[in-house]
Write a protein that holds these residues in place. Structure first.
Motif, short mmCIF file in Angstrom:
data_model
loop_
_atom_site.label_atom_id
_atom_site.label_comp_id
_atom_site.label_asym_id
_atom_site.label_seq_id
_atom_site.Cartn_x
_atom_site.Cartn_y
_atom_site.Cartn_z
N GLN A 570 0.81 -1.16 0.14
CA GLN A 570 -0.15 0.22 0.00
C GLN A 570 0.91 1.21 0.08
N SER A 590 -9.58 -0.08 2.00
CA SER A 590 -8.59 1.27 2.00
C SER A 590 -8.25 1.79 0.72
N PRO A 635 -8.99 -1.62 8.28
CA PRO A 635 -8.16 -0.81 7.44
C PRO A 635 -6.79 -1.01 7.98
#
Length: 672
Positions: A570, A590, A635
């Protein structure tokens, strides 16, 4: 009961590959020979030298028997030693010259043959690379490899082995017959009267061998496909995990048995032809000595003439045998050429149209104003006949395609993915999300409507410039069995060491690579199997950053990762997508929350669009998807500093790195 320890091919295995009449009984198409001649044109001078050497060699082959007859009549019988020695020396000299001429023939045929193999292989390879992705989803890898190897080598025989045999044999037959008629037309006619009795069977055998050759090539390709699929890492793992080695052996044995059976038939037909021609040679020699001997007794001609005729007829049967086999060899070579041309004649579904222009996006290095526009796009996948060949699929008989309307995958879709923003595609499996990304990268063209990037209709720009402007990362990032460096510079061959390190740092993977004994020169294994999923994805993102495209298409890379690997990926994604137009198939909450626009796709249509909070408040399909797919996702805190990214790559020589402190990967991978 089956007598052996291994499994026999059961009834279902025997149906694994049927003799497809459209493939095995297909005749060589018209125009194939003229097309072959065009491939031979660049080698015309090499062929001319070969033909000259072959003609001189044929003259020598006829001259030696004539000289041996002369040495008997004018040297041995009159007891003249000088004549015997002189002619023997001349015969020896001609033999040496003939050996040199054979070397010349071999040299030039090798030049032509290897050059032709190179020409065909490179042309077929380049042409296959231009085929659409639908071609590769249908064609068997083994069948394609067979075209590049077996068929190409078989094709070059038409201009090498077959050509040598045809030209040399034809010249020898002509010159030998002229010499035999000169010495005795009567003995020549008597000796040749048997030949027509063997020509008709030879033609019938040649036709049958042509069909068997085509079937053998197809079966070899099918067997090669089985080995290709089972011997790679994924195939071997699947077989082991499901514990089906006996079934796999049965499948392979069934296909190998068909190859064996066809091979036996080819051997028997070839042997029958060879035995017949050998019998012809023996009978003709007997006729020569019978008829010629009677004429010598009656004083019609001398002993040396009879010996010359006997030697000449022996020199005649070899070329006749070769010419009879040439039909078989030539037809086999023509079949190979025909199979190669079959691939070359398959027109790519996606190619540059005439007048295509390069796509030029201002500030393309990550900062271009390149929006993506779908304007009333409808799409259905192409029919098999448009993208593939039955002979390359190799599994079963081709299924007749229905005519008429085909089912559309996308229906009148219109949307804009704004420049430098992230547009997320969500929806149930099979909704059409991946198809949309394929249209952006022009793996396919829309059936109706227009897809634009930066104002360009994708059908009007060159494929090379489009692929320079658009970067893609899939869920299962593919790695070649090579070094990390080689997999990175695939995106940009001129990248410097500093640029490689910078891209790896931005993708949060340099910390791992720098600890490896071989660093960037570490081998990643087949399809990157020596890497974990998170490591592969970050290397793929580093590769994307090296390319620096204006548009990023992402089948989200974090869908199947553990939380530790996802956190690292990410962070890398934030860098990769920053300032770029991004179209992402989203599987993680997310990513969806950070999207500037969410498109909810269902049954090939856009059902809803907006931001996360807006769509959730609307209570429609997106809200249902949220409750069933996304609500339980934790998350990921992308600001938290990651721990060790799982099992690090150990050095390849058995020395492992210190044990990692973080959790293990989502797949264990092989031992290093």
């Amino acid at each position: 009961m089956h007598p052996g320890p291994g499994p026999g091919p059961g009834p279902h295995m025997m149906r694994g590959f049927g003799a497809d009449p459209s493939v095995t009984k297909q005749r060589v198409r018209r125009g194939t020979i003229a097309r072959i001649a065009r491939y031979a044109r660049p080698y015309r001078w090499d062929l001319a030298i070969f033909l000259l050497a072959a003609a001189l060699s044929a003259l020598i082959i006829v001259a030696i028997p004539v000289l041996l007859g002369v040495v008997i009549d004018r040297g041995v019988l009159p007891k003249r030693v000088d004549v015997v020695v002189g002619i023997a020396a001349l015969v020896a000299g001609l033999a040496i010259l003939d050996a040199f001429l054979n070397f010349v023939q071999r040299w030039y045929t090798a030049r032509v043959g290897e050059g032709l193999i190179y020409d065909l292989r490179t042309q077929v390879f380049a042409h296959v690379q231009r085929q659409p992705i639908a071609f590769f989803t249908r064609a068997h890898t083994g069948s394609l490899v067979s075209r590049l190897n077996g068929d190409v080598i078989g094709a070059q025989q038409a201009l090498t082995t077959t050509l040598v045999s045809t030209v040399s044999s034809a010249l020898q037959v002509i010159l030998v017959l002229v010499a035999m008629v000169y010495f005795s037309w009567l003995v020549t006619v008597v000796a040749l009267v048997l030949i027509p009795l063997f020509l008709l069977p030879a033609r019938l055998v040649g036709r049958r061998l042509q069909r068997l050759s085509r079937e053998s090539m197809q079966l070899d390709a099918a067997m090669g496909s089985t080995m290709t699929e089972r011997f790679n890492v994924a195939g071997a793992m699947l077989a082991k995990l499901f514990g089906r080695p006996r079934e796999e052996l049965g499948l392979f044995a069934g296909r190998a048995a068909k190859v064996r059976d066809v091979g036996v038939q080819r051997a028997m037909y070839g042997s029958s032809l060879f035995i017949s021609l050998t019998l012809l040679a023996t009978l003709s020699t007997a006729v020569i000595y019978g008829a010629g001997g009677a004429l010598v007794v009656h004083g019609t001609f001398q002993v040396g003439t009879m010996v010359t005729l006997a030697l000449l007829v022996n020199r005649l049967h070899g070329p006749i045998t070769a010419l009879s086999n040439v039909q078989v060899d030539a037809m086999t070579a023509l079949v190979s050429f025909d199979r190669v041309f079959e691939v070359l004649d398959l027109r790519p579904l996606i190619e540059d149209r005439p007048g295509a222009v390069p796509m030029r996006l201002a500030g393309q290095d990550g900062g271009a104003a390149a929006d993506i526009v779908f304007d009333h796009v409808t799409f259905h996948y192409p029919a098999a006949s448009e993208v593939s060949l039955a002979s390359l699929e190799s599994i079963a008989l081709p299924v007749p395609e229905r005519t008429g309307v085909r089912m559309s995958v996308l229906h009148d879709i219109s949307f804009t993915a704004p420049a430098r923003q992230l547009t997320a595609l969500v929806g149930p499996s099979g909704a059409g999300k991946t198809t949309i990304t394929h249209l952006v990268t022009r793996l396919y063209d829309p059936s109706e409507g227009v897809v634009r990037v930066g104002g360009y209709d994708l059908r009007d720009v060159t494929l090379e410039s489009l692929h320079d402007a658009v970067g893609v990362v899939t869920q299962d990032a593919h790695m070649y069995h090579d070094t990390i460096r080689a997999n990175l510079v695939y995106a940009r061959p001129d990248a410097t060491e500093a640029e490689l390190v910078e891209a790896c740092e931005a993708a949060r993977i340099w910390g791992l690579i720098s600890e490896l004994p071989d660093g960037l020169d570490t081998i990643v294994g087949d399809r990157g199997y020596r890497l974990s999923g998170g490591e592969k994805q970050r290397i793929a993102l580093a590769r994307l950053l090296l390319k620096a495209p204006a548009v990023v298409v992402l089948d989200e890379a974090t869908a199947h990762l553990d939380s530790e690997s996802e956190a690292a990926v990410q962070r890398a994604l934030k860098t990769a997508l920053s300032g770029r137009t991004s179209l992402v198939i989203a599987h993680r909450l997310s990513t969806i929350r950070e999207a500037d626009q969410i498109l909810v796709i269902d049954e090939g249509r856009i059902r809803e669009r907006g931001r996360h909070d807006e769509l959730l408040a609307a209570g429609g399909l997106y809200a249902d998807l949220y409750r069933t797919q996304f609500a339980r996702q934790e998350p990921v805190d992308v600001g938290r500093r990651p721990g060790p990214p799982g099992r690090h790559l150990p050095p390849p020589h058995g020395h492992r790195l210190p044990p990692p402190g973080g959790p293990r990967h989502e797949h264990p991978g092989p031992a290093w």
